[in-house]
Design a protein around this motif. Structure first.
Motif, PDB file in Angstrom:
ATOM      1  N   SER A 125      12.773  14.322  74.996  1.00  0.00           N
ATOM      2  CA  SER A 125      13.510  13.656  73.916  1.00  0.00           C
ATOM      3  C   SER A 125      14.926  14.204  73.804  1.00  0.00           C
ATOM      4  N   ARG A 126      15.768  13.458  73.106  1.00  0.00           N
ATOM      5  CA  ARG A 126      17.104  13.949  72.800  1.00  0.00           C
ATOM      6  C   ARG A 126      17.026  15.270  72.048  1.00  0.00           C
ATOM      7  N   GLU A 130      18.668  18.959  72.991  1.00  0.00           N
ATOM      8  CA  GLU A 130      19.579  19.704  72.122  1.00  0.00           C
ATOM      9  C   GLU A 130      19.077  21.114  71.864  1.00  0.00           C
ATOM     10  N   GLN A 161      20.468  13.269  77.164  1.00  0.00           N
ATOM     11  CA  GLN A 161      21.478  12.928  76.153  1.00  0.00           C
ATOM     12  C   GLN A 161      22.232  14.162  75.665  1.00  0.00           C
ATOM     13  N   ALA A 162      21.540  15.292  75.620  1.00  0.00           N
ATOM     14  CA  ALA A 162      22.164  16.520  75.127  1.00  0.00           C
ATOM     15  C   ALA A 162      23.104  17.138  76.154  1.00  0.00           C
ATOM     16  N   THR A 200      16.443   9.055  70.468  1.00  0.00           N
ATOM     17  CA  THR A 200      16.336   9.193  71.919  1.00  0.00           C
ATOM     18  C   THR A 200      16.526   7.844  72.604  1.00  0.00           C
ATOM     19  N   THR A 203      18.184   8.083  79.298  1.00  0.00           N
ATOM     20  CA  THR A 203      19.491   8.440  79.849  1.00  0.00           C
ATOM     21  C   THR A 203      19.307   8.953  81.273  1.00  0.00           C
TER      22      THR A 203
END
Length: 372
Positions: A125-126, A130, A161-162, A200, A203
């Motif tokens: 997940s995003r 992170e 994504q992070a 999320t 990506t």
């Protein structure tokens, strides 16, 4: 690990093709020859029926979970564990996807080479990506140079994504798969994982590694890393070996104490890749294996477990199809005792049987009748 489809640089040098890993035993070396002979003897004994002895050798201790996900605060509680000089693994639960574990069932990792950090896999997940980035920054101030996803399954790359400001990389075939299947992965993970998936989006890795450029040697700081391509768990399985520490990041080719996932499997290729890993282990250069799912371990246990499972499952499907059993009957059959303790049992087996057994039935039905 793939969710079942739902609806919804620092200086680097590429090796020549012949350079390869010293993991493959060089022809003519007595030690390598004897090691290969020992492996062959072990396989013959297993095939001859010494299944219990082989299974007894293939066990890995599952440590207590280091992370304790907090659903109320959506905190994965990621706990990097140093396994070798300048090398850390963030271990996921040895389990199936669930909201209780935040759908964090993958091992991610990072190497602080002295010239920059290489990240391996970015989680489901995003939010994971992170928190992974925060965990790395607590340990090292080195800049992140490369972010690698070892295959196309969502928990290998959904944390990308992070890492939008860093090079995210995967084999070209994996990138194509990420692009094609990402939306379905996202739908299913939102259903399975709930709020852990907030924000999320699929990506895919931005930089595609051409398989023709592999094997590739990267000399970063004090580490010499090698990228290899194998196949079988998916069509493009990226493997990372650190010559400096002897740590092999085997991705989804090796499972330990957990039922393997098979949505993109090619069983013959997978078994061939496991034979290759056996050769690397026999060379003595591999000190530890980091599977994407299951405990970090030394020695051949994870390879043995994965091979044992694939051989049993494919033989089980072939025998059942020849006996004329329907899928419901096959799903109800018990697994051998040596597999019963493994994580994600029976859910993962049932996914595999549901996907693959109809193909075995079709092959048996299409085959010409055997002469009496």
């Amino acid at each position: 690990m793939s969710a079942a489809p739902g609806r919804h640089q620092a200086s680097s040098q590429r090796s020549s093709k012949s350079e390869g890993l010293p993991m493959s035993a060089a022809p003519g070396r007595p030690q390598a020859s004897s090691q290969r002979a020992a492996i062959s003897l072990k396989r013959l004994l297993c095939a001859a029926g010494v299944a219990l002895a082989c299974a007894a050798q293939a066990q890995v201790v599952v440590p207590a979970a280091a992370s304790r996900p907090d659903m109320a605060r959506l905190n994965y509680d990621l706990q990097p564990r140093q396994i070798a000089p300048r090398t850390w693994v963030i271990e996921g639960a040895v389990d199936d996807f669930s909201r209780a574990n935040g759908c964090n069932i993958i091992n991610t990792a990072f190497i602080a080479t002295g010239a920059g950090v290489v990240v391996v896999n970015t989680g489901p997940s995003r939010l994971y990506g992170e928190q992974q980035r925060q965990a790395i920054e607590r340990i090292t101030r080195e800049p992140v140079l490369r972010v690698l996803s070892l295959n196309l399954h969502p928990d290998y790359f959904f944390g990308n994504q992070a890492w939008a400001d860093r090079p995210t990389e995967a084999l070209a075939g994996s990138v194509t798969g990420m692009q094609a299947e990402g939306p379905a992965y996202a739908d299913n993970l939102y259903r399975l994982c709930g709020d852990w998936m907030k924000g999320t989006e699929s990506t895919p890795a931005r930089n595609a590694i051409d398989a023709k450029t592999l094997p590739q040697t990267l000399r970063l700081g004090s580490h010499t890393l090698e990228l290899r391509r194998l196949q079988g768990h998916t069509a493009d399985d990226l493997v990372l070996f650190d010559h400096t520490t002897g740590v092999l990041f085997a991705g989804g080719l090796v499972f330990a104490e957990r039922v393997p996932t098979t949505p993109h499997a090619h069983f013959t290729q997978w078994l061939n890749s496991l034979d290759t890993l056996d050769q690397w282990l026999a060379s003595g250069t591999v000190k530890q294996i980091v599977p994407s799912h299951g405990p970090v371990h030394s020695g051949p246990a994870g390879v043995q477990q994965t091979r044992d499972w694939l051989r049993w499952m494919t033989r089980h499907m072939q025998d059942s199809a020849e006996r004329g059993l329907d899928l419901g009957e096959v799903l109800q059959a018990p697994v051998p005792e040596r597999f019963a303790r493994w994580a994600a049992q029976p859910a993962e087996l049932h996914r595999s049987l549901t996907q693959w057994y109809p193909r075995y039935e079709s092959q048996v039905l299409a085959a010409p009748p055997r002469p009496r």
